[in-house]
Design an enzyme around this catalytic site. Structure first.
Site, PDB file in Angstrom:
ATOM      1  N   SER A 270       0.836  -1.209   0.000  1.00  0.00           N
ATOM      2  CA  SER A 270       0.000   0.000   0.000  1.00  0.00           C
ATOM      3  C   SER A 270       0.865   1.250   0.000  1.00  0.00           C
ATOM      4  CB  SER A 270      -0.867   0.041   1.259  1.00  0.00           C
ATOM      5  OG  SER A 270      -1.654  -1.122   1.355  1.00  0.00           O
TER       6      SER A 270
HETATM    7  N1  SAH Z   1       0.298  -5.052   4.223  1.00  0.00           N
HETATM    8  C1  SAH Z   1       0.977  -5.426   3.011  1.00  0.00           C
HETATM    9  C2  SAH Z   1       0.139  -5.143   1.784  1.00  0.00           C
HETATM   10  C3  SAH Z   1      -0.281  -6.407   1.205  1.00  0.00           C
HETATM   11  S1  SAH Z   1      -1.377  -6.414  -0.167  1.00  0.00           S
HETATM   12  C4  SAH Z   1       2.341  -4.822   2.896  1.00  0.00           C
HETATM   13  O1  SAH Z   1       2.721  -3.989   3.727  1.00  0.00           O
HETATM   14  O2  SAH Z   1       3.062  -5.207   1.967  1.00  0.00           O
HETATM   15  C5  SAH Z   1      -2.582  -7.583   0.443  1.00  0.00           C
HETATM   16  C6  SAH Z   1      -2.066  -8.935   0.764  1.00  0.00           C
HETATM   17  O3  SAH Z   1      -3.185  -9.727   1.202  1.00  0.00           O
HETATM   18  C7  SAH Z   1      -1.444  -9.691  -0.411  1.00  0.00           C
HETATM   19  O4  SAH Z   1      -0.142 -10.048  -0.092  1.00  0.00           O
HETATM   20  C8  SAH Z   1      -2.352 -10.912  -0.557  1.00  0.00           C
HETATM   21  O5  SAH Z   1      -1.656 -12.078  -0.954  1.00  0.00           O
HETATM   22  C9  SAH Z   1      -2.939 -11.052   0.832  1.00  0.00           C
HETATM   23  N2  SAH Z   1      -4.183 -11.826   0.899  1.00  0.00           N
HETATM   24  C10 SAH Z   1      -5.200 -11.856   0.023  1.00  0.00           C
HETATM   25  N3  SAH Z   1      -6.153 -12.700   0.438  1.00  0.00           N
HETATM   26  C11 SAH Z   1      -5.734 -13.249   1.601  1.00  0.00           C
HETATM   27  C12 SAH Z   1      -6.270 -14.211   2.516  1.00  0.00           C
HETATM   28  N4  SAH Z   1      -7.440 -14.806   2.307  1.00  0.00           N
HETATM   29  N5  SAH Z   1      -5.551 -14.510   3.614  1.00  0.00           N
HETATM   30  C13 SAH Z   1      -4.352 -13.923   3.848  1.00  0.00           C
HETATM   31  N6  SAH Z   1      -3.786 -13.008   3.014  1.00  0.00           N
HETATM   32  C14 SAH Z   1      -4.470 -12.671   1.906  1.00  0.00           C
END
Ligand code: SAH
Length: 207
Positions: free
Chosen positions: A60
């Site tokens: 993000s």
């Molecule tokens: N907070 C993160 C941003 C990640 S983007 C950072 O600082 O980099 C959102 C993330 O959610 C992705 O990596 C994706 O793989 C994960 N995601 C999506 N669906 C999910 C689920 N059901 N359980 C766990 N993670 C999930």
């Protein structure tokens, strides 16, 4: 330290636009975002923009991490559940406020979970716990949590996650298909959620 000036400028720019708490500001200043982004993207690490982190996922934009950190009203020692570790950056910012040993994060993609674990350890947040799995189930072993947040958009707060937050605790998530709203909810003693909307956002979907 590398990129210190760029990081300070990024934090100033975010603070000039968003009314963020001093503790959030200090956390953003402490975490080396360039260590979390892929090597080829380091030059862009301190621009206020999302960046690709592999597996079709994105980290993000810094202002969004700042806004979410503020909305969670975190204090030292609080137990926090994060769904969507991604590269681990947001977890590190949370860890700066509550302490790394109090952060539990679940990531759907094994490779991202593994890489996040490595980066967090290398940068000094090795006590953050990362599990590969489906975040819709939360992480029951360490419940109850004072706070829980999702960094991917769900159609609603997953039931298991809401259950694992204590009464009086706070949940935060982008909610919606397509158009999403950042929703914060306080958990009432009867288990129901008192929701507030905090504006339109764009996140990758929950799998
Ligand atoms: N907070 C993160 C941003 C990640 S983007 C950072 O600082 O980099 C959102 C993330 O959610 C992705 O990596 C994706 O793989 C994960 N995601 C999506 N669906 C999910 C689920 N059901 N359980 C766990 N993670 C999930």
């Amino acid at each position: 330290m590398a990129y210190e000036g760029e990081r300070a400028a990024m934090v100033e720019a975010v603070a000039a636009r968003e009314d963020i708490d001093d503790s959030t500001r200090a956390a953003m200043q402490a975490v080396p975002r360039h260590e979390f982004v892929p090597e080829g993207k380091r030059e862009a690490a301190y621009e206020d923009t999302p960046l690709p982190i592999g597996e079709g996922q994105t980290i993000s934009a810094p202002h969004m991490v700042a806004i979410m950190t503020d909305l969670l009203e975190l204090s030292a020692g609080e137990a926090v559940l994060e769904i969507g570790t991604g590269c681990g950056y947001h977890a590190a910012v949370t860890a700066e406020v509550v302490g790394p040993e109090n952060v539990y994060s679940v990531e759907y993609h094994d490779r991202l979970a593994e890489r996040a674990r490595e980066t967090l350890s290398r940068v000094g947040y090795g006590d953050v716990s990362v599990r590969a799995g489906d975040g819709k189930q939360g992480w029951r072993e360490h419940a109850p949590y004072d706070r829980a947040y999702l960094t991917c958009a769900a159609t609603d707060f997953p039931d298991a996650v809401a259950k694992q937050v204590r009464s009086g605790g706070i949940l935060l998530s982008p909610i919606g298909d397509g158009r999403q709203v950042l929703v914060r909810a306080h958990k009432r003693p009867d288990g129901s959620l008192d929701r507030e909307r905090h504006g339109g956002v764009r996140f990758v979907p929950l799998q």
